[in-house]
Design an enzyme around this catalytic site. Structure first.
Site, PDB file in Angstrom:
ATOM      1  N   HIS A  12       0.850  -1.197   0.000  1.00  0.00           N
ATOM      2  CA  HIS A  12       0.000   0.000   0.000  1.00  0.00           C
ATOM      3  C   HIS A  12       0.882   1.243   0.000  1.00  0.00           C
ATOM      4  O   HIS A  12       1.697   1.424   0.894  1.00  0.00           O
ATOM      5  CB  HIS A  12      -0.885   0.041   1.254  1.00  0.00           C
ATOM      6  CG  HIS A  12      -2.005  -0.940   1.215  1.00  0.00           C
ATOM      7  ND1 HIS A  12      -3.022  -0.937   2.133  1.00  0.00           N
ATOM      8  CD2 HIS A  12      -2.278  -1.947   0.365  1.00  0.00           C
ATOM      9  CE1 HIS A  12      -3.872  -1.909   1.863  1.00  0.00           C
ATOM     10  NE2 HIS A  12      -3.434  -2.543   0.789  1.00  0.00           N
TER      11      HIS A  12
ATOM     12  N   TYR B  35      -8.571   5.231   8.298  1.00  0.00           N
ATOM     13  CA  TYR B  35      -8.636   5.560   9.720  1.00  0.00           C
ATOM     14  C   TYR B  35      -9.676   6.655   9.876  1.00  0.00           C
ATOM     15  O   TYR B  35      -9.527   7.724   9.278  1.00  0.00           O
ATOM     16  CB  TYR B  35      -7.297   6.099  10.223  1.00  0.00           C
ATOM     17  CG  TYR B  35      -6.199   5.075  10.367  1.00  0.00           C
ATOM     18  CD1 TYR B  35      -5.410   4.697   9.289  1.00  0.00           C
ATOM     19  CD2 TYR B  35      -5.928   4.498  11.612  1.00  0.00           C
ATOM     20  CE1 TYR B  35      -4.379   3.767   9.438  1.00  0.00           C
ATOM     21  CE2 TYR B  35      -4.895   3.575  11.769  1.00  0.00           C
ATOM     22  CZ  TYR B  35      -4.138   3.210  10.679  1.00  0.00           C
ATOM     23  OH  TYR B  35      -3.121   2.291  10.823  1.00  0.00           O
TER      24      TYR B  35
ATOM     25  N   PRO C   4      -2.445   0.020  19.194  1.00  0.00           N
ATOM     26  CA  PRO C   4      -2.382  -0.474  17.812  1.00  0.00           C
ATOM     27  C   PRO C   4      -2.582   0.596  16.746  1.00  0.00           C
ATOM     28  O   PRO C   4      -2.367   0.333  15.557  1.00  0.00           O
ATOM     29  CB  PRO C   4      -3.514  -1.507  17.754  1.00  0.00           C
ATOM     30  CG  PRO C   4      -4.454  -1.103  18.840  1.00  0.00           C
ATOM     31  CD  PRO C   4      -3.626  -0.494  19.917  1.00  0.00           C
TER      32      PRO C   4
ATOM     33  N   LYS D 290       2.557  -0.398  15.061  1.00  0.00           N
ATOM     34  CA  LYS D 290       4.003  -0.512  15.289  1.00  0.00           C
ATOM     35  C   LYS D 290       4.436  -1.771  16.044  1.00  0.00           C
ATOM     36  O   LYS D 290       5.632  -2.099  16.054  1.00  0.00           O
ATOM     37  CB  LYS D 290       4.492   0.696  16.118  1.00  0.00           C
ATOM     38  CG  LYS D 290       4.444   2.004  15.381  1.00  0.00           C
ATOM     39  CD  LYS D 290       5.585   2.119  14.397  1.00  0.00           C
ATOM     40  CE  LYS D 290       5.380   3.224  13.407  1.00  0.00           C
ATOM     41  NZ  LYS D 290       5.510   2.854  12.017  1.00  0.00           N
TER      42      LYS D 290
ATOM     43  N   TYR E 133       4.786   6.566   9.947  1.00  0.00           N
ATOM     44  CA  TYR E 133       3.923   5.424   9.651  1.00  0.00           C
ATOM     45  C   TYR E 133       4.679   4.341   8.892  1.00  0.00           C
ATOM     46  O   TYR E 133       4.584   3.158   9.226  1.00  0.00           O
ATOM     47  CB  TYR E 133       2.690   5.887   8.870  1.00  0.00           C
ATOM     48  CG  TYR E 133       1.592   4.853   8.835  1.00  0.00           C
ATOM     49  CD1 TYR E 133       0.719   4.702   9.910  1.00  0.00           C
ATOM     50  CD2 TYR E 133       1.435   4.007   7.738  1.00  0.00           C
ATOM     51  CE1 TYR E 133      -0.278   3.741   9.899  1.00  0.00           C
ATOM     52  CE2 TYR E 133       0.440   3.037   7.717  1.00  0.00           C
ATOM     53  CZ  TYR E 133      -0.412   2.918   8.798  1.00  0.00           C
ATOM     54  OH  TYR E 133      -1.396   1.954   8.785  1.00  0.00           O
TER      55      TYR E 133
HETATM   56  C1  PHB Z   1      -4.790  -4.450  11.054  1.00  0.00           C
HETATM   57  O1  PHB Z   1      -4.985  -4.610   9.838  1.00  0.00           O
HETATM   58  O2  PHB Z   1      -4.952  -5.362  11.868  1.00  0.00           O
HETATM   59  C2  PHB Z   1      -4.362  -3.114  11.551  1.00  0.00           C
HETATM   60  C3  PHB Z   1      -4.128  -2.108  10.639  1.00  0.00           C
HETATM   61  C4  PHB Z   1      -3.725  -0.860  11.093  1.00  0.00           C
HETATM   62  C5  PHB Z   1      -3.586  -0.635  12.445  1.00  0.00           C
HETATM   63  C6  PHB Z   1      -3.817  -1.651  13.356  1.00  0.00           C
HETATM   64  C7  PHB Z   1      -4.210  -2.899  12.906  1.00  0.00           C
HETATM   65  O3  PHB Z   1      -3.219   0.592  12.884  1.00  0.00           O
END
Ligand code: PHB
Ligand code: APR
Length: 403
Positions: free
Chosen positions: A84, A213, A305, A309, A397
């Protein structure tokens, strides 16, 4: 642990590095050591199926992807991983794209479930013929401040003792290694967030090619994926909620409300195959070693999460630990090992800073929320309208090189 009169057999083994825990940290460490000709002995208290099947993180930073290739485990990742080059941040009914690769000189993230990483690593371990024992019981570590620390455990009724040069504590956030360090030698920094994440896996093709997000007035939600057929979704909930109180329909209704944007975008629905609630906290253990015990991954630090990271920090730890052990066995110098903790803590606090910032920008219901929410919206407006702010997010990120 064992009395003088105990008649059960004691199996003694000698190794160079004893590794407690077969999550991504322990398994990658074992593999890195094997590639350098250093012996290790890995024990895990859960079953192999459990370790492979449990649903965990799924975002690999560029440096983790590069490491997997360097250690010869890039095949399935190249085939199944989803690269991505951007993510979306959504608020006020609109999605805004942050072009990660364009802002970071071509660095990107790859979606590849932690369980796939673990499968690759177990395959490599089995091929190496080196010990990896599952379902061990009553694990303990001893004589950590000596030159020959020990790991003791039971397996199928027999007592085992592994004498090591070093022990790697890779046993996660509920392990026994970190609590085995005398309290006077360790400082634990902890922050508990006033919310949790409810996560689901659904058999539904992802409706966006990139992650979303979202900050909604009802709280945070995240759209992610595992494959072209499987969507991964999360929503913010209260820390004390039970998953039994969330029927699938209620989860979908809440996800749709929080994620749908004005242009009509929304996740695709499908059968829910897994759901769970995870509380959110930050922990940093300082220092990351005691005597001949070195901690790595969740045993040494937990990050919320939101910044994706956790797995990547674990990989950076064991890469650094393998460098230190390699230098020790090649030259007898422990200088790199002596720097292990300080270097790791710098990376950990950088990750805490970023994950804490992402969390506070995107979740509702902290202190003084009536003031905080409009401030958050201003923060996000600024983020998506300033190339400098987007670059700052993108750099953190995608993550920096291993150090
Ligand atoms: C996930 O796909 O499990 C995932 C993706 C982004 C995050 C946390 C978990 O910030
Ligand atoms: N003895 C042996 N193994 C143990 C013990 C013990 N006493 N206690 C825990 N373990 C095992 C766990 O069952 C688990 O398989 O240690 C392993 C730790 O693995 P993880 O929890 O996956 O932690 P780590 O390898 O540090 O991976 C980093 O990144 O995405 C985040 O939290 C996520 O797990 C992920 C982490």
């Amino acid at each position: 642990m064992r009395s003088e009169t105990d008649s059960r057999p004691l199996f003694r083994t000698r190794t160079q590095v004893g590794i407690v825990g077969a999550g991504p940290a322990g398994l990658m460490l074992g593999h890195l050591l094997h590639l350098r000709g250093i012996q290790s002995f890995i024990i895990e208290d859960r079953s192999e199926e459990h370790v492979i099947e449990r649903v965990r993180a799924g975002v690999l930073e560029q440096s983790t992807v590069d490491l997997m290739h360097e250690v010869g485990l890039g095949d399935r990742l190249s085939r199944l991983g989803l690269r991505h080059e951007g993510i979306h941040v959504a608020f006020d009914g609109r999605r805004h794209r942050i072009p990660l690769a364009e802002l970071t000189g071509g660095r990107a993230i790859t979606i590849y479930g932690q369980n796939e990483v673990v499968k690759d690593l177990i395959g490599a371990r089995v091929a190496s013929g080196e010990p990896l024992l599952f379902e061990v019981e009553d694990v303990g570590v001893a004589e950590l401040d000596s030159h020959l620390p020990k790991i003791r455990f039971r397996l199928k009724g027999g007592l085992h003792e592994v004498t090591c040069d070093f022990i790697a504590g890779c046993d996660g956030s509920h392990g026994i290694c970190q609590p085995s360090i005398p309290a006077s030698h360790v400082k634990i920094y902890e922050h508990v967030y006033p919310f949790a994440w409810l996560g689901i896996l659904a058999d539904a093709p992802p409706s966006s090619e990139e992650l979303v997000y979202s900050l909604h007035e009802r709280g945070f939600a995240l759209f992610s994926m595992r494959s072209p057929r499987v969507t991964r979704l999360y929503l913010q909930c209260a820390p004390d909620e039970n998953i039994e109180d969330w029927p699938d329909e209620a989860i979908w209704a809440e996800l749709m409300t929080r994620l749908r944007t004005r242009d009509g975008w929304a996740p695709n629905e499908g059968p829910v195959t897994q759901k769970s609630i995870t509380r959110m906290r930050s922990v940093v253990v300082e220092p990351m070693n005691y005597g001949r015990l070195f901690l790595a991954g969740d045993a040494a630090h937990i990050v919320p999460p939101t910044g994706a990271k956790g797995l990547n920090l674990a990989m950076a730890d064991v890469w650094r630990m393998a460098q230190g052990l390699d230098a020790f066995y090649r030259s007898g110098s422990d200088q790199v090992l002596r720097d292990y903790s300080a270097r790791g803590l710098r990376r950990t606090w950088r990750a805490q800073r970023f994950a804490g910032w992402m969390t506070s920008a995107l979740h509702r219901g902290g202190n003084d929320d009536a003031f905080e929410h409009p401030r958050q919206l201003a923060e996000l407006e600024y983020l998506v309208s300033s190339r400098a702010a987007m670059t700052s997010l993108a750099e953190s990120y995608v993550g920096g090189p291993l150090d």
